[in-house]
Design a protein around this motif. Structure first.
Motif, PDB file in Angstrom:
ATOM      1  N   GLU A 396       0.641 -52.618   2.037  1.00 29.35           N
ATOM      2  CA  GLU A 396       1.323 -52.214   3.273  1.00 29.35           C
ATOM      3  C   GLU A 396       0.688 -50.966   3.919  1.00 29.35           C
ATOM      4  N   ILE A 397      -0.198 -50.295   3.200  1.00 33.99           N
ATOM      5  CA  ILE A 397      -0.845 -49.116   3.828  1.00 33.99           C
ATOM      6  C   ILE A 397      -1.639 -49.571   5.055  1.00 33.99           C
ATOM      7  N   PRO A 398      -2.554 -50.564   4.913  1.00 36.96           N
ATOM      8  CA  PRO A 398      -3.203 -51.048   6.150  1.00 36.96           C
ATOM      9  C   PRO A 398      -2.320 -51.984   6.980  1.00 36.96           C
ATOM     10  N   TYR A 399      -1.408 -52.655   6.341  1.00 36.69           N
ATOM     11  CA  TYR A 399      -0.592 -53.667   7.041  1.00 36.69           C
ATOM     12  C   TYR A 399       0.225 -53.049   8.176  1.00 36.69           C
ATOM     13  N   TYR A 400       0.952 -51.995   7.882  1.00 36.75           N
ATOM     14  CA  TYR A 400       1.650 -51.282   8.961  1.00 36.75           C
ATOM     15  C   TYR A 400       0.614 -50.448   9.692  1.00 36.75           C
ATOM     16  N   PHE A 401       0.567 -50.539  10.992  1.00 38.27           N
ATOM     17  CA  PHE A 401      -0.388 -49.673  11.694  1.00 38.27           C
ATOM     18  C   PHE A 401       0.299 -48.997  12.870  1.00 38.27           C
ATOM     19  N   GLY A 402      -0.225 -47.833  13.213  1.00 41.27           N
ATOM     20  CA  GLY A 402       0.341 -47.113  14.351  1.00 41.27           C
ATOM     21  C   GLY A 402       1.589 -46.320  14.007  1.00 41.27           C
ATOM     22  N   THR A 403       2.008 -46.362  12.746  1.00 44.39           N
ATOM     23  CA  THR A 403       3.142 -45.556  12.289  1.00 44.39           C
ATOM     24  C   THR A 403       2.672 -44.852  11.026  1.00 44.39           C
ATOM     25  N   ASN A 404       2.906 -43.593  10.913  1.00 48.78           N
ATOM     26  CA  ASN A 404       2.452 -42.902   9.707  1.00 48.78           C
ATOM     27  C   ASN A 404       3.520 -42.968   8.632  1.00 48.78           C
ATOM     28  N   LEU A 405       3.222 -43.624   7.534  1.00 46.27           N
ATOM     29  CA  LEU A 405       4.199 -43.744   6.447  1.00 46.27           C
ATOM     30  C   LEU A 405       3.853 -42.863   5.262  1.00 46.27           C
ATOM     31  N   CYS A 406       2.845 -42.011   5.413  1.00 49.56           N
ATOM     32  CA  CYS A 406       2.560 -41.003   4.393  1.00 49.56           C
ATOM     33  C   CYS A 406       3.680 -39.972   4.467  1.00 49.56           C
ATOM     34  N   ARG A 407       4.293 -39.653   3.316  1.00 55.93           N
ATOM     35  CA  ARG A 407       5.428 -38.723   3.304  1.00 55.93           C
ATOM     36  C   ARG A 407       5.111 -37.391   2.658  1.00 55.93           C
ATOM     37  N   TRP A 408       4.103 -37.387   1.792  1.00 57.72           N
ATOM     38  CA  TRP A 408       3.727 -36.105   1.171  1.00 57.72           C
ATOM     39  C   TRP A 408       2.286 -36.155   0.683  1.00 57.72           C
ATOM     40  N   THR A 409       1.685 -34.986   0.667  1.00 51.56           N
ATOM     41  CA  THR A 409       0.288 -34.859   0.251  1.00 51.56           C
ATOM     42  C   THR A 409       0.164 -33.610  -0.616  1.00 51.56           C
ATOM     43  N   LEU A 410      -0.479 -33.750  -1.756  1.00 50.70           N
ATOM     44  CA  LEU A 410      -0.720 -32.598  -2.633  1.00 50.70           C
ATOM     45  C   LEU A 410      -2.207 -32.301  -2.693  1.00 50.70           C
ATOM     46  N   LYS A 411      -2.558 -31.018  -2.610  1.00 46.21           N
ATOM     47  CA  LYS A 411      -3.933 -30.586  -2.832  1.00 46.21           C
ATOM     48  C   LYS A 411      -3.902 -29.629  -4.012  1.00 46.21           C
ATOM     49  N   ARG A 412      -4.710 -29.907  -5.027  1.00 45.66           N
ATOM     50  CA  ARG A 412      -4.705 -29.101  -6.258  1.00 45.66           C
ATOM     51  C   ARG A 412      -3.269 -28.900  -6.762  1.00 45.66           C
ATOM     52  N   GLY A 413      -2.485 -29.957  -6.684  1.00 48.47           N
ATOM     53  CA  GLY A 413      -1.127 -29.913  -7.226  1.00 48.47           C
ATOM     54  C   GLY A 413      -0.099 -29.232  -6.343  1.00 48.47           C
ATOM     55  N   GLN A 414      -0.510 -28.703  -5.193  1.00 47.88           N
ATOM     56  CA  GLN A 414       0.423 -28.015  -4.286  1.00 47.88           C
ATOM     57  C   GLN A 414       0.711 -28.904  -3.086  1.00 47.88           C
ATOM     58  N   ALA A 415       1.968 -28.919  -2.657  1.00 47.71           N
ATOM     59  CA  ALA A 415       2.302 -29.711  -1.468  1.00 47.71           C
ATOM     60  C   ALA A 415       1.683 -29.057  -0.241  1.00 47.71           C
ATOM     61  N   ILE A 416       0.878 -29.812   0.471  1.00 50.12           N
ATOM     62  CA  ILE A 416       0.335 -29.306   1.738  1.00 50.12           C
ATOM     63  C   ILE A 416       0.994 -30.036   2.905  1.00 50.12           C
ATOM     64  N   TYR A 417       1.763 -31.054   2.572  1.00 48.11           N
ATOM     65  CA  TYR A 417       2.569 -31.768   3.563  1.00 48.11           C
ATOM     66  C   TYR A 417       3.694 -32.416   2.780  1.00 48.11           C
ATOM     67  N   ASP A 418       4.915 -32.242   3.270  1.00 49.10           N
ATOM     68  CA  ASP A 418       6.083 -32.740   2.534  1.00 49.10           C
ATOM     69  C   ASP A 418       7.168 -33.044   3.578  1.00 49.10           C
ATOM     70  N   ALA A 419       7.106 -34.240   4.135  1.00 53.43           N
ATOM     71  CA  ALA A 419       7.940 -34.589   5.296  1.00 53.43           C
ATOM     72  C   ALA A 419       9.421 -34.390   5.009  1.00 53.43           C
ATOM     73  N   ASP A 420       9.844 -34.713   3.788  1.00 50.73           N
ATOM     74  CA  ASP A 420      11.274 -34.652   3.507  1.00 50.73           C
ATOM     75  C   ASP A 420      11.653 -33.483   2.609  1.00 50.73           C
ATOM     76  N   GLY A 421      10.713 -32.574   2.394  1.00 49.07           N
ATOM     77  CA  GLY A 421      11.006 -31.376   1.595  1.00 49.07           C
ATOM     78  C   GLY A 421      11.475 -31.696   0.185  1.00 49.07           C
ATOM     79  N   GLN A 422      10.817 -32.634  -0.458  1.00 49.66           N
ATOM     80  CA  GLN A 422      11.290 -33.069  -1.778  1.00 49.66           C
ATOM     81  C   GLN A 422      10.450 -32.577  -2.942  1.00 49.66           C
ATOM     82  N   ILE A 423       9.228 -32.156  -2.677  1.00 44.80           N
ATOM     83  CA  ILE A 423       8.334 -31.818  -3.791  1.00 44.80           C
ATOM     84  C   ILE A 423       8.760 -30.460  -4.376  1.00 44.80           C
ATOM     85  N   PRO A 424       9.095 -30.400  -5.659  1.00 43.25           N
ATOM     86  CA  PRO A 424       9.512 -29.116  -6.228  1.00 43.25           C
ATOM     87  C   PRO A 424       8.335 -28.159  -6.431  1.00 43.25           C
ATOM     88  N   GLY A 425       8.652 -26.871  -6.547  1.00 41.68           N
ATOM     89  CA  GLY A 425       7.626 -25.878  -6.877  1.00 41.68           C
ATOM     90  C   GLY A 425       7.059 -25.192  -5.657  1.00 41.68           C
TER      91      GLY A 425
END
Ligand code: NIG
Ligand code: FE
Length: 425
Positions: A396-425
């Motif tokens: 479904e990552i390529p299947y859905y297009f034109g809508t961003n369904l990425c909700r969080w991204t970690l770099k070196r274990g740290q949240a650099i994007y967290d749409a719903d504020g769920q990643i602890p730490g």
């Protein structure tokens, strides 16, 4: 105080991309190492353990870890965007409209627009503005799951403006959180002041610009736009050979507008990557397949230019070439930061499978940046760069297009994007 480990547990699907240390080719591209109800244990920015949630929970560090339940997410390595032109002053929406009305990219360039219109603007743009704009775009990359971005210069085309661009790249990399990989593209096109003596510009690049960029340690790679209206293979050879002598690794824009022999030159010079490849023929495909040069495909540029000739991804994969995917983010041909959109194009327009496209956008792209020992897969010892998509299935990552369904991204274990504020730490 030591930072507590982070346990990302119960991932609906965990795409580990574990596998051979070499470039992924042929059927290997389809192997994502999927774990259902998977978990990743992270400590000090690195991956400590990966496996089923039950197995990882038994790890001695898991008990004192902060825990995040990723039940509704497909989790995969952060995208490695191995081809961008991030440092530019403004959009070229005017040319976009001209092309819609029938002008071609090449014709606009011959009239002094295209890359040269961006060059004129960049030279006048204060460095602080270039920095702020690029920083804002980098935040958007992270929102779409990207954690590493290769960045080319190439809109300065004189020593001062090329250094100015690469210094912005260095500053953004040092400040983080994204990791930037700098590439010198002084040979993007011949600047107007050298229009009547292009060979003199090649000499300038070889004798002055490359040594200066190397002396300042401002670029890891050197790239050349080897194509009609840009540089010939003979000129590219001179430039890339000089860059190699100064310690840079090589990449090439090749066979985008016309077939000029750039791809073969890249293989001959052991370039890390040859990029675009829309115009390659069967014999080029065989040459690329026998090499360790990554074939970086950029379907976003074909799409945005409204063209119909995409690179022959299926033939490349079937011949055994190592294929990667990147955005080519730039104001002229590919104004997108979205790797998920690139995957959608790779699947529908180049008939790559979703699994092949994901391998191409992670582990093989990491190889092309000489970082596959650290990036592009989720295995113990690797850097904890990962992203979560709120989906049931990785297809479904390529299947859905034109809508961003990425909700969080970690770099070196740290949240650099967290749409719903769920990643602890
Ligand atoms: O990768 N082809 C050369 N360079 C870019 C386009 C740059 C521009 O048009 O500003 C590319 O497509
Ligand atoms: Fe490019």
């Amino acid at each position: 105080m030591a930072v507590r480990p982070l346990l990302i547990a119960h991932c609906r699907q965990l795409l580990t991309l574990r596998g051979p240390r070499e470039l992924r080719r042929g059927s290997q591209l389809a192997e994502l190492g999927v774990i259902r109800d998977g978990a990743v244990l992270i400590r000090n920015g690195r991956i400590e353990a990966v496996g089923s949630t039950r197995a990882v929970e038994r790890h001695p560090l898991a008990r004192r870890a902060l825990k995040f339940s990723a039940k509704s997410y497909v989790v995969l390595p952060g995208f490695v965007d191995s081809h961008t032109h991030l440092i530019f002053p403004a959009s070229r929406a005017d040319e976009y409209e001209q092309r819609i009305a029938g002008a071609t990219y090449e014709r606009i360039a011959r009239r002094g627009g295209g890359i040269l219109s961006t060059v004129r603007k960049l030279r006048r743009t204060p460095v602080q503005r270039l920095y702020q704009q690029a920083r804002a775009w980098l935040a958007e990359f992270a929102v779409h799951g990207t954690t590493t971005v290769e960045v080319k210069s190439g809109y300065g085309l004189n020593l001062a403006a090329e250094l100015k661009s690469l210094e912005v790249v260095r500053r953004l990399h040092r400040e983080g959180p994204l990791e930037l990989v700098p590439t010198f593209l002084g040979a993007h096109v011949v600047p107007p002041e050298y229009r009547r003596r292009p060979q003199r510009y090649v000499e300038l690049v070889v004798r002055r610009m490359i040594p200066a960029v190397a002396a300042h340690g401002l670029a890891e790679f050197c790239d050349v736009f080897c194509d009609h209206g840009a540089f010939t293979p003979a000129q590219a050879r001179l430039i890339l050979t000089a860059a190699r002598v100064c310690g840079m690794e090589l990449r090439l824009h090749a066979e985008q507008l016309a077939r000029t022999g750039g791809a073969r030159l890249g293989v001959e010079l052991h370039a890390a990557s040859v990029d675009h490849l829309e115009r390659i023929n069967r014999s080029d495909i065989r040459t690329l397949a026998r090499s360790n040069t990554v074939c970086t495909l950029l379907p976003g540029a074909v799409f945005h230019l409204g063209k119909s000739t995409y690179a022959p991804a299926r033939a490349l994969i079937e011949a055994g070439a190592a294929v990667a995917l990147a955005t080519d983010f730039n104001p002229g041909t590919a104004p997108t930061v979205s790797m998920p959109m690139i995957l959608s194009l790779a699947c529908t327009q180049m008939r790559m499978t979703p699994a092949e496209a994901i391998s191409a956008a992670t582990i093989n792209a990491a190889h092309s940046l000489r970082r596959a020992d650290r990036l592009g897969s989720l295995e113990p010892g690797r850097q904890a760069d990962l992203c979560g998509f709120e989906l049931c299935d990785y297809r479904e990552i390529p299947y859905y297009f034109g809508t961003n369904l990425c909700r969080w991204t970690l770099k070196r274990g740290q949240a650099i994007y967290d749409a719903d504020g769920q990643i602890p730490g």
